[in-house]
Scaffold this motif. Structure first.
Motif, PDB file in Angstrom:
ATOM      1  N   LYS A 192       0.816  -1.211   0.000  1.00  0.00           N
ATOM      2  CA  LYS A 192       0.000   0.000   0.000  1.00  0.00           C
ATOM      3  C   LYS A 192       0.852   1.265   0.000  1.00  0.00           C
ATOM      4  O   LYS A 192       0.389   2.323  -0.411  1.00  0.00           O
ATOM      5  N   LEU A 193       2.117   1.128   0.469  1.00  0.00           N
ATOM      6  CA  LEU A 193       2.995   2.299   0.581  1.00  0.00           C
ATOM      7  C   LEU A 193       3.972   2.421  -0.579  1.00  0.00           C
ATOM      8  O   LEU A 193       4.800   3.331  -0.599  1.00  0.00           O
ATOM      9  N   VAL A 194       3.892   1.491  -1.541  1.00  0.00           N
ATOM     10  CA  VAL A 194       4.822   1.502  -2.671  1.00  0.00           C
ATOM     11  C   VAL A 194       4.699   2.813  -3.452  1.00  0.00           C
ATOM     12  O   VAL A 194       3.606   3.274  -3.761  1.00  0.00           O
ATOM     13  N   ASN A 195       5.845   3.383  -3.772  1.00  0.00           N
ATOM     14  CA  ASN A 195       5.887   4.614  -4.583  1.00  0.00           C
ATOM     15  C   ASN A 195       7.285   4.731  -5.179  1.00  0.00           C
ATOM     16  O   ASN A 195       8.233   5.108  -4.487  1.00  0.00           O
ATOM     17  N   PHE A 196       7.424   4.382  -6.450  1.00  0.00           N
ATOM     18  CA  PHE A 196       8.743   4.388  -7.085  1.00  0.00           C
ATOM     19  C   PHE A 196       8.594   4.680  -8.568  1.00  0.00           C
ATOM     20  O   PHE A 196       7.480   4.729  -9.099  1.00  0.00           O
ATOM     21  N   THR A 197       9.725   4.870  -9.234  1.00  0.00           N
ATOM     22  CA  THR A 197       9.765   5.114 -10.676  1.00  0.00           C
ATOM     23  C   THR A 197      10.626   4.046 -11.323  1.00  0.00           C
ATOM     24  O   THR A 197      11.761   3.809 -10.885  1.00  0.00           O
ATOM     25  N   THR A 198      10.099   3.392 -12.355  1.00  0.00           N
ATOM     26  CA  THR A 198      10.846   2.337 -13.033  1.00  0.00           C
ATOM     27  C   THR A 198      11.959   2.928 -13.889  1.00  0.00           C
ATOM     28  O   THR A 198      12.034   4.143 -14.096  1.00  0.00           O
ATOM     29  N   LYS A 199      12.777   2.062 -14.430  1.00  0.00           N
ATOM     30  CA  LYS A 199      13.899   2.517 -15.246  1.00  0.00           C
ATOM     31  C   LYS A 199      13.456   3.187 -16.541  1.00  0.00           C
ATOM     32  O   LYS A 199      14.198   3.979 -17.113  1.00  0.00           O
ATOM     33  N   ASN A 200      12.221   2.864 -17.003  1.00  0.00           N
ATOM     34  CA  ASN A 200      11.728   3.526 -18.216  1.00  0.00           C
ATOM     35  C   ASN A 200      10.907   4.767 -17.892  1.00  0.00           C
ATOM     36  O   ASN A 200      10.211   5.301 -18.752  1.00  0.00           O
ATOM     37  N   GLY A 201      10.964   5.231 -16.617  1.00  0.00           N
ATOM     38  CA  GLY A 201      10.345   6.511 -16.249  1.00  0.00           C
ATOM     39  C   GLY A 201       8.911   6.438 -15.805  1.00  0.00           C
ATOM     40  O   GLY A 201       8.274   7.469 -15.578  1.00  0.00           O
ATOM     41  N   ALA A 202       8.354   5.222 -15.644  1.00  0.00           N
ATOM     42  CA  ALA A 202       6.959   5.082 -15.235  1.00  0.00           C
ATOM     43  C   ALA A 202       6.853   5.130 -13.712  1.00  0.00           C
ATOM     44  O   ALA A 202       7.596   4.449 -13.005  1.00  0.00           O
TER      45      ALA A 202
END
Length: 798
Positions: free
Chosen positions: A385-395
């Motif tokens: 529920k607390l996940v918040n990140f940016t993938t390597k392709n910018g998503a």
């Protein structure tokens, strides 16, 4: 899958604990791929079917494997630990649920009891729905990469369900906005029998109605029902809506298109749901009439920065290796992918696969966050529920309180070539994280191909908007978009929904869609009638001036001196004023002009009639003076005459002062007589004042007429009584005619009637009293002598 079977599998799973071992009853062995690690996650896919391999699901499974390997190579994520996986394959809902139970049991093929921490899957909303009924009982996290049904956003029913793919409620909002953008207000809907389609269709109909979009028909399609196909074909041929939304799963869409091919369905603009709108392999020359120009929202195309995945796919299909081996030839990279036709070979860009990529990374970040906590008992569910990140392709990846992630879509357009091949062109973008005005954007200079062989945006409405001057009326027996149009009453405009009354000073334009200022009407110098009346006024003034000049030039002659020349000159002066006061009635009424025109008219006319009256009285006095013992002429000398004329005039002045003081005339916009224009006129203020002025003039005129009539046959060489009688007869006739004409004449004609009465009565006095004398002065000078006068007097006496 019924509830009995669902409970059966749930009981098989029992309560997950480290010290309890469960034995599965029935078919097992659904695990297809596995790799052990310190932390284990699972995936449930439909890789194989009863007939063939599902390339799409296989790509999802391989994407998960490659993503796990990429995470294991990343030293910053789960440092010192490896992530393992177990991928399960099931064909059909029952086997997929069995695979889910097997995954929850935690035993691998070797009997090791290393529990899975979370599951990836499934692609189907219906399967995910059934899976989560079991998973949520044990707080087992599930992250779906392609289950889009908005029904799964109900956190109370699906507390452990997360998804990286957008909920259908975002797609439906985008579809409604798309139809609203192109003004498609009359549409049809075809859907397949599945949780995804049924829920999405119901949500679309609900949201469309909020935006004033009407649905002509909602038809279900069943693969095994010929009646449903017949109804769809018949409806498509006779329906009036040009836009058709096909909200269906991929397998149902393929089946429907195949069955529609022989029925020659044309002239429709098809809108597709994200489940099939990018599947270009469905295109063919036979389906061109249906799919040409199809538009829909698709999951965004993106690249996954994972060269290992591309290399593995390349090595699989061309049976080569990028690394030297004894068993395979070396890959050159020049092999032609066009020789291999499968969804599995599309590795340039990814759509659905990107959401598998995000799902695996979201679990990895949740586990990473969990391991950083001092209390190792915190569940994976809470950290998801607390996940918040940016993938390597910018998503960006984050979940809301319902387990949903943000929504982004590409708006795509099918452009089919003559050979049946298709290019799915990206023509726009939708992003729900932006403001309402910026969520929906079209790409500039993008060519859009429309369905139904149309060269422009198709028009799909049940009824065209009501034309200007009419209002929309709801027909209770038809949808709200199929309204009737009724003409609006006079003096109103329409905004296509209702008639609006224009304010009093405004009037509808010709189209009756805007209220414009009413034309203001008054007697002006610029119009023909005003110019003619003004010219007549000036001519009359010059005519009176000419007579004055003649009289001045012959002021010592008997005919001028007879009947008091001073009154004659005063009468000529007052007549000039009468002619001039008529000019005050022409032009735009103002506060001062309204007061001036009526008071000037009343005073000058009283002065004029007073002079005539005294000229008449003097005729009577002159006759009586010839009688023995009568010296009346001495008592009415020039001074007394001036005082009497002044007194009569002062009475009128006093009446005017009272009128102007108590309730004076004022400019008034008369909007009652004409609806379409404003008459700018001088309101009387006090009608009593106006009629008092006219009444006083009338009294003097009648008195003058009576006296002149009595004196008309008196013996005198220059007896003016006859002339005055005739002039007053004309005067009274004009003003008696004026009253009804004044009351009944509309607008500026009221003023014109008043000017005409002033000019006619004044000119009658001028002509009747002075023209005969001028005739004698100019053309009969022999009669203008004392000798002629005496001779004429003797003749009359005899």
């Amino acid at each position: 899958m019924g509830w009995i079977t669902l409970i059966f599998f749930t009981l098989l799973a029992q309560i997950r604990s480290e010290n309890q071992s469960c034995t599965l009853i029935g078919q097992t062995g659904f695990m297809e791929f596995s790799k052990e690690g310190d932390l284990m996650i699972g995936g449930v896919f439909s890789i194989s079917s009863t007939r063939k391999l599902n390339d799409r699901e296989l790509k999802f499974a391989r994407t998960m494997i490659f993503t796990v390997e990429e995470i294991n190579r990343d030293a910053s994520l789960l440092p010192g630990l490896t992530l393992g996986y177990r991928l399960f394959n099931g064909c059909g809902s029952e086997n997929l649920l069995r695979a889910t139970v097997e995954a929850m049991n935690g035993k691998d093929s070797d009997g090791c009891n290393k529990k899975l921490l979370a599951l990836i899957g499934h692609s189907s909303s219906g399967v995910s729905n059934d899976m989560n009924y079991m998973l949520s009982l044990f707080s087992f996290p599930q992250v779906s990469h392609l289950s889009t049904c908005s029904c799964l956003s109900e956190n109370r029913l699906y507390p452990t369900f997360f998804r990286t793919v957008p909920s259908d409620r975002f797609q439906i909002h985008g579809l409604v906005q798309l139809m609203k953008y192109f003004d498609w207000r009359w549409v049809g809907v075809i859907y397949s029998i599945s949780l995804y389609s049924e829920s999405g269709t119901a949500e679309f109909v609900k949201e469309a109605s909020k935006e004033g979009i009407c649905v002509e028909y909602v038809l279900p399609f069943r693969k095994t029902s010929s009646k449903s196909l017949e109804l769809i074909v018949e409806t498509l041929k006779v329906s009036t809506s040009k836009v058709v939304l096909l909200f269906s799963s991929l397998s149902y869409t393929k089946s429907l298109l195949q069955k529609l091919e022989p029925h020659n369905i044309t002239g429709k603009q098809w809108i597709g749901s994200e489940s099939w709108i990018t599947q270009s392999e469905m295109a063919s020359d036979q389906r061109k009439s249906i799919l040409q120009g199809a538009i829909g929202f698709a999951l965004p195309r993106t690249s996954i920065p994972n060269s290992t995945m591309v290399k593995a796919i390349w090595e699989k299909f061309f049976d080569c290796s990028f690394s030297p081996t004894n068993t395979s030839t070396m890959c050159t990279g020049a092999e032609d992918l066009q020789t291999v036709s499968a969804a599995y070979t599309d590795v340039t860009f990814f759509r659905e696969e990107n959401y598998v990529y995000k799902a695996v990374y979201s679990l990895a970040h949740a586990l990473h966050s969990l391991l950083k906590c001092y209390n190792g008992s915190n569940p994976v569910l809470e950290h998801l529920k607390l996940v918040n990140f940016t993938t390597k392709n910018g998503a960006k990846v984050a979940f809301d309180e319902n387990g949903d992630s943000g929504a982004q879509y590409d708006l795509v357009n099918w452009q089919i070539k003559e050979d049946g091949s298709v290019t799915v062109v990206n023509i726009g973008h939708y992003d729900n994280s932006l403001s309402k005005e910026e969520q929906f954007r079209f790409k500039k200079d993008t060519n859009i191909v429309w369905g139904g062989n149309m060269n422009q945006v198709p028009r799909s409405v049940c009824r065209e908007p009501c034309p200007p001057g009419t209002r929309k009326a709801i027909n209770k027996n038809r949808p709200i978009c199929c309204f009737d149009c009724f003409e609006c009453p006079e003096g109103t405009i329409s905004n296509q929904t209702k008639c609006l009354m224009c304010p009093p000073e405004l009037w509808p334009n010709e189209k009756r869609d805007v209220c414009i200022p009413k034309p203001v009407e008054y007697l002006s110098y610029e119009e023909i009638m005003g110019a003619i009346l003004a010219a007549v006024c000036i001519v009359c003034v010059f005519f009176a001036l000419l007579i004055s000049i003649i009289f001045i030039a012959h002021k010592e002659t008997p005919i001028v001196r007879a009947n008091n020349s001073e009154l004659s000159f005063l009468l000529l002066f007052s007549l000039k004023l009468c002619f001039l006061c008529a000019l005050t009635f022409i032009g735009r009424p103002t506060e001062w002009s309204c007061m001036l025109r009526h008071t000037a008219f009343g005073i000058t006319f009283v002065l004029c009639i007073s002079c005539v009256l005294w000229k008449t009285i003097l005729v009577l006095i002159a006759f009586k003076s010839t009688l023995p013992g009568n010296n009346a002429s001495k008592r009415f000398g020039p001074i007394q005459q001036r005082i009497c004329v002044l007194t009569f005039t002062l009475i009128q002045i006093l009446i005017c002062i009272l009128w102007l003081t108590l309730n004076p005339p004022f400019p008034y916009k008369n909007m009652k007589h004409y609806k379409e224009k404003i008459i700018l006129e001088c309101a009387l203020g006090s009608p009593v004042g106006f009629w008092a002025v006219l009444g006083y003039i009338a009294i003097l005129a009648i008195l003058c007429f009576i006296l002149a009539f009595l004196a008309r046959k008196l013996p005198d060489s220059f007896n003016e009584a006859k002339l005055i009688t005739f002039s007053m007869l004309i005067f009274c006739a004009v003003w008696m005619t004026f009253v009804p004409a004044y009351v009944s004449s509309p607008g500026k004609f009221t003023v014109a009637v008043e000017i005409f009465a002033i000019l006619a009565s004044s000119f009658g006095l001028l002509v009747c009293i002075f023209v005969p004398k001028c005739y004698i002065i100019i053309f009969r000078p022999e009669q203008n002598s004392k000798k002629f006068m005496m001779a004429r007097k003797q003749t009359k006496t005899l």
